[in-house]
Design an enzyme around this catalytic site. Sequence first.
Site, short mmCIF file in Angstrom:
data_model
loop_
_atom_site.label_atom_id
_atom_site.label_comp_id
_atom_site.label_asym_id
_atom_site.label_seq_id
_atom_site.Cartn_x
_atom_site.Cartn_y
_atom_site.Cartn_z
N HIS A 39 -10.28 1.21 -10.32
CA HIS A 39 -11.24 2.37 -10.32
C HIS A 39 -10.89 3.53 -11.28
CE1 HIS A 39 -12.87 2.05 -5.80
NE2 HIS A 39 -12.96 0.83 -6.60
N TYR A 77 -14.37 11.07 -1.03
CA TYR A 77 -13.71 12.23 -0.35
C TYR A 77 -14.61 13.30 0.23
CZ TYR A 77 -9.25 9.98 -1.59
OH TYR A 77 -8.30 8.76 -1.87
N PRO A 89 -1.97 11.15 4.69
CA PRO A 89 -2.87 9.90 3.87
C PRO A 89 -3.98 10.54 2.73
CG PRO A 89 -3.97 9.82 6.18
CD PRO A 89 -2.63 10.96 5.98
N LYS A 143 -0.64 8.80 -1.32
CA LYS A 143 0.45 8.64 -1.85
C LYS A 143 1.66 7.87 -1.14
CE LYS A 143 -0.65 10.93 -5.49
NZ LYS A 143 -1.26 9.72 -6.00
N TYR A 151 -3.85 12.45 -8.66
CA TYR A 151 -4.07 11.28 -8.03
C TYR A 151 -3.89 10.03 -8.79
CZ TYR A 151 -7.75 8.63 -5.15
OH TYR A 151 -8.27 7.71 -4.20
P1 FAD Z 1 7.07 1.16 6.76
O1 FAD Z 1 5.76 0.54 6.27
O2 FAD Z 1 6.93 1.95 7.85
O3 FAD Z 1 8.10 0.00 6.78
C1 FAD Z 1 9.10 0.23 7.66
C2 FAD Z 1 9.78 -1.12 8.01
O4 FAD Z 1 10.85 -1.04 8.81
C3 FAD Z 1 8.65 -1.63 9.30
O5 FAD Z 1 8.43 -3.09 8.97
C4 FAD Z 1 9.55 -1.49 10.57
O6 FAD Z 1 9.09 -2.62 11.63
C5 FAD Z 1 10.80 -1.60 10.23
N1 FAD Z 1 11.72 -0.73 11.01
C6 FAD Z 1 11.75 0.26 11.73
N2 FAD Z 1 12.67 0.57 12.45
C7 FAD Z 1 13.59 -0.60 12.28
C8 FAD Z 1 14.83 -0.81 12.72
N3 FAD Z 1 15.52 0.15 13.62
N4 FAD Z 1 15.53 -2.06 12.48
C9 FAD Z 1 14.93 -2.64 11.51
N5 FAD Z 1 13.83 -2.44 10.83
C10 FAD Z 1 13.07 -1.18 11.16
N6 FAD Z 1 0.00 4.98 1.29
C11 FAD Z 1 -0.65 4.96 0.39
O7 FAD Z 1 0.11 4.89 -0.71
N7 FAD Z 1 -1.99 4.78 0.03
C12 FAD Z 1 -2.74 4.84 0.73
O8 FAD Z 1 -4.12 4.51 0.68
C13 FAD Z 1 -2.31 4.93 2.34
N8 FAD Z 1 -3.11 5.04 3.38
C14 FAD Z 1 -2.65 4.88 4.69
C15 FAD Z 1 -3.67 4.87 5.67
C16 FAD Z 1 -2.94 5.26 6.86
C17 FAD Z 1 -4.14 4.91 8.15
C18 FAD Z 1 -1.73 5.21 7.15
C19 FAD Z 1 -1.11 5.15 8.52
C20 FAD Z 1 -0.63 5.10 6.14
C21 FAD Z 1 -1.39 5.14 4.84
N9 FAD Z 1 -0.48 5.15 3.87
C22 FAD Z 1 -0.89 5.17 2.39
C23 FAD Z 1 1.05 5.40 3.87
C24 FAD Z 1 1.99 3.86 3.79
O9 FAD Z 1 1.30 3.14 4.74
C25 FAD Z 1 3.05 4.21 4.09
O10 FAD Z 1 3.74 5.08 3.35
C26 FAD Z 1 4.11 2.94 3.68
O11 FAD Z 1 3.83 1.93 4.63
C27 FAD Z 1 5.57 3.12 3.80
O12 FAD Z 1 6.53 2.30 3.56
P2 FAD Z 1 7.70 1.85 3.85
O13 FAD Z 1 8.30 0.72 3.64
O14 FAD Z 1 8.67 3.24 3.53
O15 FAD Z 1 7.73 2.04 5.50
C1 DHB Z 2 -7.40 4.66 1.76
C2 DHB Z 2 -6.38 5.59 2.31
C3 DHB Z 2 -6.11 6.85 2.01
O1 DHB Z 2 -5.30 7.56 2.42
C4 DHB Z 2 -6.81 7.30 0.73
O2 DHB Z 2 -6.67 8.42 0.23
C5 DHB Z 2 -7.77 6.31 -0.12
C6 DHB Z 2 -8.03 5.20 0.68
C7 DHB Z 2 -7.43 3.48 2.29
O3 DHB Z 2 -7.06 2.99 3.32
O4 DHB Z 2 -8.31 2.58 1.73
#
Ligand code: FAD
Ligand code: DHB
Length: 391
Positions: free
Chosen positions: A72, A201, A293, A297, A385
């Site tokens: 995009h 948005y 979200p 980021k 962004y």
């Molecule tokens: P997590 O993905 O939370 O992974 C942590 C892992 O650790 C999990 O697999 C969990 O099971 C494991 N774990 C937990 N506790 C333990 C334990 N005690 N022992 C062993 N393992 C454990 N981010 C973006 O950049 N762009 C987006 O568009 C975006 N949209 C989002 C939309 C939604 C609805 C949500 C909820 C989040 C969004 N995010 C987005 C955020 C993004 O999904 C998270 O920031 C990302 O998953 C972080 O990754 P992580 O590996 O740090 O943590």
């Molecule tokens: C999506 C999630 C977001 O938080 C965002 O800013 C843009 C896209 C998505 O899940 O597609």
Amino acid sequence: MRTQVAIIGAGPAGLLLAHLLRRAGVEAVVIERRDREYVEGRVRAGVLEQVTVDLMNTLGLGERMRAEGLVHTGTNIASDGDLFRIDMSELTGGSTVMVYGQQEVMKDLFDAAEPRGVRIIFDAEDVALHDIDGSKPYVTWRKDGAEHRLDCDFIAGCDGYHGVSRATIPADVLKTFERVYPFGWLGVLADVPPCDHELIYSNHERGFALASMRSPTRSRYYIQCGLDERIEDWSDERFWDELCLRLGPEAGARVTRGASFEKSIAPLRSFVSEPMRHGRLFLAGDAAHIVPPTGAKGLNLAASDVIMLGEALTEHYLEGSNAGLDGYSARALARVWKAERFSWWFTSLTHRFPDRDGFDRKMQVAELAYMRGSRAAQVTLAENYVGLPLV
Ligand code: FAD
Ligand code: DHB
């Protein structure tokens, strides 16, 4: 069992770090509480910054992303239905973002793990970290009724916001900063073509809405909702009606309705804990910080953290220098706080705050009108962004 780096959590942060270390010849073992299906099945992020795209390519894992991801060059803002486009690429000297779901990123990371010798232990119960401020840390867990122990040099806490790693750091060491927002996002996935070829948005009197996508045939939509709302009260029909109202007549008319196959509510939070290191434990990703979200980021910050942590660990093992490890927390936090500011600002600009009055709403509308006509304001949005550079 012994390794050099024990990684807690097989989410994006943990698996990206494991692949980075494997590539550099540093030994690591990933310990995950759940199974692959669960981790891969979570519908979360959708937008990758260039930094994250580059990381997937550097790891040699970018082939499917390049083929199936959607590049995009711009994004759209709606203010009470009045749409305008931010030409991110033109405003930033060529930067773009990639729409490629977190589920796809996870699939690519998991698929490549075994062939490349990235070790992951799934279904680890009662994971505990020991002696993180001594010289011989270790991790214990239970699996299939047996106790296990992994001795290591360092522990990478990549276990998300609810994980055990951050909780292991003494409370008097950690400083936390938090903002909880008085609303959530109700998200829907449906196999219908998106209403636009880019994201929208939308700030609307009735609340925020976001039109996103996963592919040319799969749409991802979100609407702001109250924290006390129940999924059962949101029929598909009610969701589509509300979404179309909030996107405004022009985009709303282009929405294709269809049966949703995923519907969930996520709360919004800003959170940072400092420092991101204690002794031999290093935090990365959601374990250390959460952003609302808006602006996409979270996953991208997890990626930039582990790039820095991977570099620091590699420097330690290959060059015998601890400079990267010693500087990790400050370096990572400098980027984290800028993304926290952006996500907070973009959330504040586009959502309806139940406790705020008409003046605040007028300020939002005026800021959006200013942005519509100001290149300077658009550059500020665009450069954040697409993602600020790693320094
Ligand atoms: P997590 O993905 O939370 O992974 C942590 C892992 O650790 C999990 O697999 C969990 O099971 C494991 N774990 C937990 N506790 C333990 C334990 N005690 N022992 C062993 N393992 C454990 N981010 C973006 O950049 N762009 C987006 O568009 C975006 N949209 C989002 C939309 C939604 C609805 C949500 C909820 C989040 C969004 N995010 C987005 C955020 C993004 O999904 C998270 O920031 C990302 O998953 C972080 O990754 P992580 O590996 O740090 O943590
Ligand atoms: C999506 C999630 C977001 O938080 C965002 O800013 C843009 C896209 C998505 O899940 O597609």
